[in-house]
Scaffold this motif. Structure first.
Motif, short mmCIF file in Angstrom:
data_model
loop_
_atom_site.label_atom_id
_atom_site.label_comp_id
_atom_site.label_asym_id
_atom_site.label_seq_id
_atom_site.Cartn_x
_atom_site.Cartn_y
_atom_site.Cartn_z
N LEU A 175 1.70 -4.56 9.52
CA LEU A 175 1.06 -4.01 8.32
C LEU A 175 1.50 -2.57 8.09
O LEU A 175 1.83 -2.16 6.97
CB LEU A 175 -0.46 -4.09 8.45
CG LEU A 175 -1.28 -3.70 7.21
CD1 LEU A 175 -0.93 -4.60 6.03
CD2 LEU A 175 -2.77 -3.77 7.52
N ALA A 176 1.55 -1.79 9.18
CA ALA A 176 1.99 -0.40 9.07
C ALA A 176 3.46 -0.32 8.67
O ALA A 176 3.84 0.54 7.86
CB ALA A 176 1.77 0.31 10.41
N ALA A 177 4.28 -1.20 9.23
CA ALA A 177 5.71 -1.19 8.88
C ALA A 177 5.94 -1.54 7.42
O ALA A 177 6.74 -0.90 6.73
CB ALA A 177 6.46 -2.18 9.79
N ILE A 178 5.24 -2.56 6.93
CA ILE A 178 5.38 -2.96 5.53
C ILE A 178 4.92 -1.83 4.60
O ILE A 178 5.60 -1.47 3.64
CB ILE A 178 4.58 -4.24 5.25
CG1 ILE A 178 5.17 -5.41 6.02
CG2 ILE A 178 4.57 -4.55 3.75
CD1 ILE A 178 4.31 -6.66 6.00
N ALA A 179 3.72 -1.29 4.90
CA ALA A 179 3.18 -0.22 4.06
C ALA A 179 4.09 1.00 4.06
O ALA A 179 4.33 1.62 3.01
CB ALA A 179 1.78 0.16 4.54
N GLY A 180 4.61 1.33 5.23
CA GLY A 180 5.50 2.49 5.33
C GLY A 180 6.78 2.29 4.56
O GLY A 180 7.24 3.20 3.85
N MET A 181 7.38 1.10 4.67
CA MET A 181 8.63 0.86 3.96
C MET A 181 8.40 0.85 2.45
O MET A 181 9.20 1.44 1.70
CB MET A 181 9.24 -0.49 4.38
CG MET A 181 10.56 -0.78 3.68
SD MET A 181 11.37 -2.31 4.21
CE MET A 181 10.29 -3.54 3.47
N MET A 182 7.34 0.22 1.98
CA MET A 182 7.09 0.16 0.55
C MET A 182 6.83 1.55 -0.03
O MET A 182 7.28 1.87 -1.13
CB MET A 182 5.91 -0.77 0.26
CG MET A 182 6.16 -2.23 0.63
SD MET A 182 7.60 -2.98 -0.17
CE MET A 182 7.03 -3.05 -1.87
N ALA A 183 6.10 2.38 0.72
CA ALA A 183 5.86 3.75 0.27
C ALA A 183 7.16 4.55 0.24
O ALA A 183 7.41 5.32 -0.70
CB ALA A 183 4.84 4.43 1.19
N TRP A 184 8.01 4.37 1.24
CA TRP A 184 9.29 5.08 1.31
C TRP A 184 10.18 4.70 0.14
O TRP A 184 10.82 5.56 -0.48
CB TRP A 184 9.98 4.76 2.64
CG TRP A 184 11.38 5.26 2.74
CD1 TRP A 184 12.52 4.57 2.48
CD2 TRP A 184 11.79 6.59 3.09
NE1 TRP A 184 13.63 5.36 2.67
CE2 TRP A 184 13.21 6.61 3.05
CE3 TRP A 184 11.11 7.74 3.48
CZ2 TRP A 184 13.95 7.74 3.35
CZ3 TRP A 184 11.86 8.88 3.77
CH2 TRP A 184 13.25 8.88 3.72
#
Length: 271
Positions: free
Chosen positions: A231-240
């Protein structure tokens, strides 16, 4: 299992499953660097469930659309939601067929470290080219035609080769087809739902046949950690991606391939 092994395996699987950096390349490194044995079927099922729930949680609005769309399809109705559901189904068919036809080949001939080094680097460079071409792209998932959907589905089938990266190759294809970065990543994540569900189901069937299907505390912990890290990886990538490019992921892939090549050269892992 040792608590450290559970934590490391769950985090590695959760973080790398949906980023375009090849989870298979990372899973090679875990036993090499730690000396740990295979985690077993129960852990495989647990982390697949955890990562699947992470995608569903982050893209819950799209998942609700897919559910509504599926109901509309069954009722022979057509609209934006049913179109999205059918697109996901259509893009999943190629990998299902390829997986069935290439099952034995994938399990035996396509597991070499040398191959994974080549695919990690080669498809990383392909992602770089697609990302460079997409700097002015503004296409959306809703604008995808059926030809584009099938092309992305065919690209996903290539991810059966270790090191290609399922998310990496589907994002690359979507970028080449004119989708903007966030939309390419979004479609890739939605496309991961049926494939992750299928992988988890197959692992679950194998686990049930093994007779060792009792739920254990370490499996629950692994699933929770995989969920949180994915979840953190997905959220981080989408924000980036809202403000930047895939360049860091490309650089990381090339560095990982170089590191694996060095390990092979030094004789620390087999080629």
């Amino acid at each position: 299992m040792d608590i450290l092994q559970i934590v490391v395996l769950a985090l590695v699987q959760g973080i790398t499953e949906f980023l375009p950096i090849s989870s298979s390349a990372h899973l090679i490194l875990v036993p090499v660097l730690t000396g740990w044995q295979d985690q077993g079927l129960l852990m495989d099922v647990a982390v697949h469930v955890g990562t699947l729930l992470a995608v569903i949680a982050y893209f819950h609005r799209d998942v609700l659309r897919l559910i509504r769309g599926g109901i509309q399809v069954l009722g022979l109705r057509y609209g934006p939601d049913s179109r999205l559901a059918l697109q996901i189904v259509a893009a999943t068919i190629p990998v299902v067929i390829a997986g069935f036809l290439m099952k034995d080949l994938i399990a035996t001939e396509l597991r070499s470290t040398t191959l994974i080094i080549g695919t990690t680097a080669g498809f990383g460079l392909l992602l770089a080219l697609a990302d460079w071409r997409a700097h002015k792209a503004d296409g959306t998932v809703s604008a995808l035609g059926w030809r584009e959907v099938i092309i992305i589905g065919l690209a996903q089938a290539l991810a059966l080769v270790p090191g290609v990266s399922r998310s990496g190759i589907t994002i690359t294809a979507a970028l080449f087809l004119g989708l903007r970065r966030t939309e390419a990543a979004r479609f890739s994540m939605l496309l991961s739902i049926p494939t992750t569900l299928a992988a988890g189901t197959l692992a679950g069937i194998d686990l049930a046949r093994s007779g060792d299907a009792a739920l254990q505390a370490d499996a629950i912990l692994a699933g929770l950690l995989a969920f949180a890290s994915a979840l953190a990886a997905i959220a981080g990538m989408m924000a980036w991606l809202k403000q930047a490019s895939f360049t860091p992921f490309v650089i990381y892939r090339l560095g990982l391939a170089l590191f694996l090549a060095l390990l092979v050269f030094l004789g620390l892992i087999g080629g």
